[in-house]
Design a protein around this motif. Sequence first.
Motif, PDB file in Angstrom:
ATOM      1  N   LYS A  13     -21.047 108.469 -84.329  1.00 15.44           N
ATOM      2  CA  LYS A  13     -20.862 107.027 -84.277  1.00 15.44           C
ATOM      3  C   LYS A  13     -19.641 106.643 -85.093  1.00 15.44           C
ATOM      4  O   LYS A  13     -19.225 107.359 -85.998  1.00 15.44           O
ATOM      5  CB  LYS A  13     -22.107 106.304 -84.783  1.00 15.44           C
ATOM      6  CG  LYS A  13     -22.488 106.607 -86.216  1.00 15.44           C
ATOM      7  CD  LYS A  13     -23.693 105.765 -86.612  1.00 15.44           C
ATOM      8  CE  LYS A  13     -23.982 105.836 -88.093  1.00 15.44           C
ATOM      9  NZ  LYS A  13     -24.723 106.989 -88.551  1.00 15.44           N
ATOM     10  N   CYS A  14     -19.076 105.511 -84.723  1.00 11.34           N
ATOM     11  CA  CYS A  14     -17.900 104.985 -85.419  1.00 11.34           C
ATOM     12  C   CYS A  14     -18.372 103.819 -86.285  1.00 11.34           C
ATOM     13  O   CYS A  14     -19.186 103.008 -85.841  1.00 11.34           O
ATOM     14  CB  CYS A  14     -16.867 104.520 -84.401  1.00 11.34           C
ATOM     15  SG  CYS A  14     -15.422 103.745 -85.146  1.00 11.34           S
ATOM     16  N   THR A  15     -17.860 103.735 -87.513  1.00 14.29           N
ATOM     17  CA  THR A  15     -18.269 102.637 -88.399  1.00 14.29           C
ATOM     18  C   THR A  15     -17.928 101.274 -87.805  1.00 14.29           C
ATOM     19  O   THR A  15     -18.529 100.273 -88.163  1.00 14.29           O
ATOM     20  CB  THR A  15     -17.589 102.751 -89.778  1.00 14.29           C
ATOM     21  OG1 THR A  15     -16.186 102.902 -89.579  1.00 14.29           O
ATOM     22  CG2 THR A  15     -18.132 103.927 -90.567  1.00 14.29           C
ATOM     23  N   VAL A  62     -13.503  97.758 -75.902  1.00 15.05           N
ATOM     24  CA  VAL A  62     -14.274  98.994 -75.847  1.00 15.05           C
ATOM     25  C   VAL A  62     -13.699  99.967 -76.878  1.00 15.05           C
ATOM     26  O   VAL A  62     -12.483 100.114 -76.980  1.00 15.05           O
ATOM     27  CB  VAL A  62     -14.226  99.602 -74.427  1.00 15.05           C
ATOM     28  CG1 VAL A  62     -14.889 100.960 -74.404  1.00 15.05           C
ATOM     29  CG2 VAL A  62     -14.907  98.658 -73.441  1.00 15.05           C
ATOM     30  N   CYS A  63     -14.591 100.575 -77.676  1.00 17.52           N
ATOM     31  CA  CYS A  63     -14.132 101.517 -78.712  1.00 17.52           C
ATOM     32  C   CYS A  63     -13.940 102.891 -78.089  1.00 17.52           C
ATOM     33  O   CYS A  63     -14.861 103.675 -77.973  1.00 17.52           O
ATOM     34  CB  CYS A  63     -15.137 101.597 -79.865  1.00 17.52           C
ATOM     35  SG  CYS A  63     -14.667 102.792 -81.142  1.00 17.52           S
ATOM     36  N   VAL A  64     -12.720 103.143 -77.629  1.00 15.00           N
ATOM     37  CA  VAL A  64     -12.336 104.476 -77.163  1.00 15.00           C
ATOM     38  C   VAL A  64     -11.288 104.968 -78.151  1.00 15.00           C
ATOM     39  O   VAL A  64     -10.118 104.631 -78.052  1.00 15.00           O
ATOM     40  CB  VAL A  64     -11.772 104.439 -75.732  1.00 15.00           C
ATOM     41  CG1 VAL A  64     -11.380 105.835 -75.285  1.00 15.00           C
ATOM     42  CG2 VAL A  64     -12.801 103.843 -74.779  1.00 15.00           C
ATOM     43  N   VAL A  93     -11.055 110.180 -88.166  1.00 17.92           N
ATOM     44  CA  VAL A  93     -10.509 108.825 -88.263  1.00 17.92           C
ATOM     45  C   VAL A  93     -10.339 108.237 -86.865  1.00 17.92           C
ATOM     46  O   VAL A  93      -9.790 108.873 -85.979  1.00 17.92           O
ATOM     47  CB  VAL A  93      -9.153 108.842 -88.997  1.00 17.92           C
ATOM     48  CG1 VAL A  93      -8.549 107.439 -89.042  1.00 17.92           C
ATOM     49  CG2 VAL A  93      -9.319 109.391 -90.400  1.00 17.92           C
ATOM     50  N   CYS A  94     -10.848 107.020 -86.683  1.00 15.71           N
ATOM     51  CA  CYS A  94     -10.724 106.320 -85.407  1.00 15.71           C
ATOM     52  C   CYS A  94      -9.532 105.361 -85.477  1.00 15.71           C
ATOM     53  O   CYS A  94      -9.149 104.910 -86.556  1.00 15.71           O
ATOM     54  CB  CYS A  94     -12.021 105.558 -85.144  1.00 15.71           C
ATOM     55  SG  CYS A  94     -12.002 104.500 -83.692  1.00 15.71           S
ATOM     56  N   SER A  95      -8.992 105.057 -84.328  1.00 15.36           N
ATOM     57  CA  SER A  95      -7.783 104.236 -84.249  1.00 15.36           C
ATOM     58  C   SER A  95      -7.857 102.941 -85.057  1.00 15.36           C
ATOM     59  O   SER A  95      -7.007 102.650 -85.882  1.00 15.36           O
ATOM     60  CB  SER A  95      -7.463 103.927 -82.789  1.00 15.36           C
ATOM     61  OG  SER A  95      -8.622 103.855 -82.010  1.00 15.36           O
TER      62      SER A  95
HETATM   63 ZN   LIG Z   1     -13.915 103.104 -83.455  1.00 12.34          ZN
END
Ligand SMILES: [Zn+2]
Length: 108
Positions: A13-15, A62-64, A93-95
């Motif tokens: 999951k992404c925060t 959308v979280c891509v 790390v997500c964008s």
């Molecule tokens: Zn994200």
Amino acid sequence: MEYSYVVRGATAKCTQGTDPGVLNLPTCHGVYSRGKPVMNIADHVSGQNIGCFGFCKLTGDVCVPQTPFKWSDGKEDVLIDNEPALLSKSKLVCSASGIITIETDGQD
Ligand SMILES: [Zn+2]
């Protein structure tokens, strides 16, 4: 604390994302745990290993995630296809300044 290996079908999951997503491994590395292919820290490619984490709380889109860097905190002394094995404590790390963590290791 012991950390487990992450296999195909694990969830992350992404925060900043609203929903967990499944980790994919299109090509096995040839190492298995209880019959499931073990992933490594280089399995971080968006659209290939990393799917979608619902909607991003920051952008509303959308979280891509775009994930240019490899996962952190792999098991340096256990190489899977020449890269450290991915562990349940590994982070990505997500964008949109999110941090992606492992929710379930996929082993059950
Ligand atoms: Zn994200």
